[in-house]
Motif scaffolding. Sequence first.
Motif, PDB file in Angstrom:
ATOM      1  N   LEU A 290       0.855  -1.191  -0.021  1.00 28.50           N
ATOM      2  CA  LEU A 290      -0.045   0.028   0.020  1.00 28.50           C
ATOM      3  C   LEU A 290       0.857   1.394  -0.126  1.00 28.50           C
ATOM      4  CD1 LEU A 290      -2.866  -0.941   2.690  1.00 28.50           C
ATOM      5  CD2 LEU A 290      -2.882  -1.191   0.112  1.00 28.50           C
ATOM      6  N   THR A 291       0.699   2.019  -1.014  1.00 23.27           N
ATOM      7  CA  THR A 291       1.446   3.395  -1.123  1.00 23.27           C
ATOM      8  C   THR A 291       0.295   4.453  -0.705  1.00 23.27           C
ATOM      9  OG1 THR A 291       0.659   3.642  -3.413  1.00 23.27           O
ATOM     10  CG2 THR A 291       2.705   2.148  -3.003  1.00 23.27           C
ATOM     11  N   ARG A 292       1.060   5.703  -0.777  1.00 24.13           N
ATOM     12  CA  ARG A 292       0.408   6.707  -0.455  1.00 24.13           C
ATOM     13  C   ARG A 292      -0.941   6.722  -1.737  1.00 24.13           C
ATOM     14  NH1 ARG A 292       1.588  10.404   3.097  1.00 24.13           N
ATOM     15  NH2 ARG A 292       3.825  10.270   3.921  1.00 24.13           N
ATOM     16  N   ARG A 293      -0.629   6.708  -2.760  1.00 21.08           N
ATOM     17  CA  ARG A 293      -1.659   6.446  -3.816  1.00 21.08           C
ATOM     18  C   ARG A 293      -2.716   5.924  -3.552  1.00 21.08           C
ATOM     19  NH1 ARG A 293      -2.856   3.444  -7.860  1.00 21.08           N
ATOM     20  NH2 ARG A 293      -1.018   2.372  -7.595  1.00 21.08           N
ATOM     21  N   HIS A 294      -2.632   4.478  -3.092  1.00 20.28           N
ATOM     22  CA  HIS A 294      -3.652   3.624  -2.615  1.00 20.28           C
ATOM     23  C   HIS A 294      -4.381   4.180  -1.361  1.00 20.28           C
ATOM     24  CE1 HIS A 294      -0.612   0.355  -4.266  1.00 20.28           C
ATOM     25  NE2 HIS A 294      -1.889   0.375  -5.302  1.00 20.28           N
ATOM     26  N   GLU A 362     -10.634  11.248   5.597  1.00 18.35           N
ATOM     27  CA  GLU A 362      -9.187  11.340   6.089  1.00 18.35           C
ATOM     28  C   GLU A 362      -8.639   9.872   6.936  1.00 18.35           C
ATOM     29  OE1 GLU A 362      -5.640  14.140   8.018  1.00 18.35           O
ATOM     30  OE2 GLU A 362      -7.856  14.443   8.290  1.00 18.35           O
ATOM     31  N   LEU A 363      -7.672   9.041   6.144  1.00 15.27           N
ATOM     32  CA  LEU A 363      -7.466   7.900   6.996  1.00 15.27           C
ATOM     33  C   LEU A 363      -6.293   8.351   8.052  1.00 15.27           C
ATOM     34  CD1 LEU A 363      -6.684   5.496   4.080  1.00 15.27           C
ATOM     35  CD2 LEU A 363      -8.313   4.915   6.094  1.00 15.27           C
ATOM     36  N   ASN A 369      -4.178  -5.965  10.201  1.00 16.54           N
ATOM     37  CA  ASN A 369      -4.637  -6.543   9.152  1.00 16.54           C
ATOM     38  C   ASN A 369      -4.109  -6.038   7.865  1.00 16.54           C
ATOM     39  OD1 ASN A 369      -6.047  -8.518  11.011  1.00 16.54           O
ATOM     40  ND2 ASN A 369      -7.806  -7.107  11.120  1.00 16.54           N
ATOM     41  N   SER A 370      -3.840  -4.951   7.717  1.00 15.56           N
ATOM     42  CA  SER A 370      -3.440  -4.286   6.567  1.00 15.56           C
ATOM     43  C   SER A 370      -2.158  -3.866   6.462  1.00 15.56           C
ATOM     44  CB  SER A 370      -4.311  -2.713   6.286  1.00 15.56           C
ATOM     45  OG  SER A 370      -5.800  -3.077   6.399  1.00 15.56           O
ATOM     46  N   LYS A 371      -1.364  -3.866   5.207  1.00 16.35           N
ATOM     47  CA  LYS A 371       0.049  -3.705   5.040  1.00 16.35           C
ATOM     48  C   LYS A 371       0.276  -2.428   4.361  1.00 16.35           C
ATOM     49  CE  LYS A 371       0.875  -7.570   6.343  1.00 16.35           C
ATOM     50  NZ  LYS A 371       2.087  -7.863   7.946  1.00 16.35           N
ATOM     51  N   GLY A 372       0.987  -1.462   4.964  1.00 16.18           N
ATOM     52  CA  GLY A 372       1.231  -0.156   4.381  1.00 16.18           C
ATOM     53  C   GLY A 372       2.711   0.377   4.356  1.00 16.18           C
ATOM     54  N   SER A 373       3.080   1.326   3.530  1.00 14.53           N
ATOM     55  CA  SER A 373       4.488   1.445   3.339  1.00 14.53           C
ATOM     56  C   SER A 373       4.323   3.217   3.197  1.00 14.53           C
ATOM     57  CB  SER A 373       5.006   0.840   2.284  1.00 14.53           C
ATOM     58  OG  SER A 373       4.706   1.187   0.957  1.00 14.53           O
TER      59      SER A 373
END
Length: 373
Positions: A290-294, A362-363, A369-373
């Motif tokens: 997961l990127t900022r775009r996602h 706004e997140l 449970n989620s993967k982000g970077s």
Amino acid sequence: MKNFKIILCVLLVLMLFAGCTERNNLSELSVVEGMGIDYKNGEVALTIQTLNLAKEGSGAEALSGNVTMTSSGTGINISEAIENVTESLSKKLFFGQNRIIVFGKDMAENHIEKNLDYLLRSAESRSDITLCISEKDAASVLESKENDALVPAQSITSLLKTGEERGFAADVTTHELLNLYLDKTSDIYLPVVSSDEESVSVSGIAVYSNEKLVKILDDSSTFGFLFLLNKIDSGLMNVKSPELGNIGVEIIKSKTKLRASTDNGVPLLHADIKAQLMLDAVENGLTTTLTRRHLREIEKLTQDEITKMCTRAFNDCVTNGSDCLRIGERLAMSSPKDYDKLSDNWDDVVPEAKLEVNVTCELKKINENSKGS
């Protein structure tokens, strides 16, 4: 838990003695916890849920499972039916603890004005009683075991309160209903419940136009309706992305500001909604970083979904001539001159009303449970 139940009942008994102005002994009273109102064979049929203070057993044993009983009676009006229930019990009904009034489907569809008159004038009615409509008859709701709850009526009121906070039910009290009813342009709305022998569940919101039931909102419209009324504290939503698949987001905070205006004689309801989100789960989160775009995409998808639900709820109301969103009242506050021009013909004006909604999401959090970077 057993000690808590014992303390609760002791407090209840003390409240009864403190609040009973006629100084009746507890043994002379039937303490009402819930009331159901049906219309059958040309008469009002009541179902009363009362505390069963004579339940067999002692101590914690007597305070386990359902500690209520139901009684019924009929009459030409609610007051007479109450008298007949009282006579059958040989005890005076004490309404100081009543938690809920359930309207049966036929009563809610065809005789609601009789109920409103009772709520306005009766000494037994209180401002904080929860109100709802049964998909079938009211008796079936009051007779449900509600998963063997200690007091089923209390369990149902808790369900509706929690449901409003999380976006799947409405929590309407006598005070709120009468405020809508007495306003010149507003219409009433009530939650709808369904029941079986074991439990009660929520099944939509009934909206009215001039005391006539015109629409029952489904799950999506219910969520949008509660968003527009600034009722939602939290809730779960699902959106879908071609790349990420199904996405679960949780609302952790929301705020809706409403105002009304007119455009060429047409009422406009302006809704400004801000929601903070937590990313709960992503179907393809393990295979897609997961990127900022996602994250921006998820925010946009959620904004679009909230806009869609609010628009659908608004249209379900106004196209059926219902102003349970209080557009007229809001117009009176923001533009009294426009309100004065339109209010006398409000029934003709409501179906033409329009909605302008602006949603910002706004997140704020991403759970494990989620993967982000």
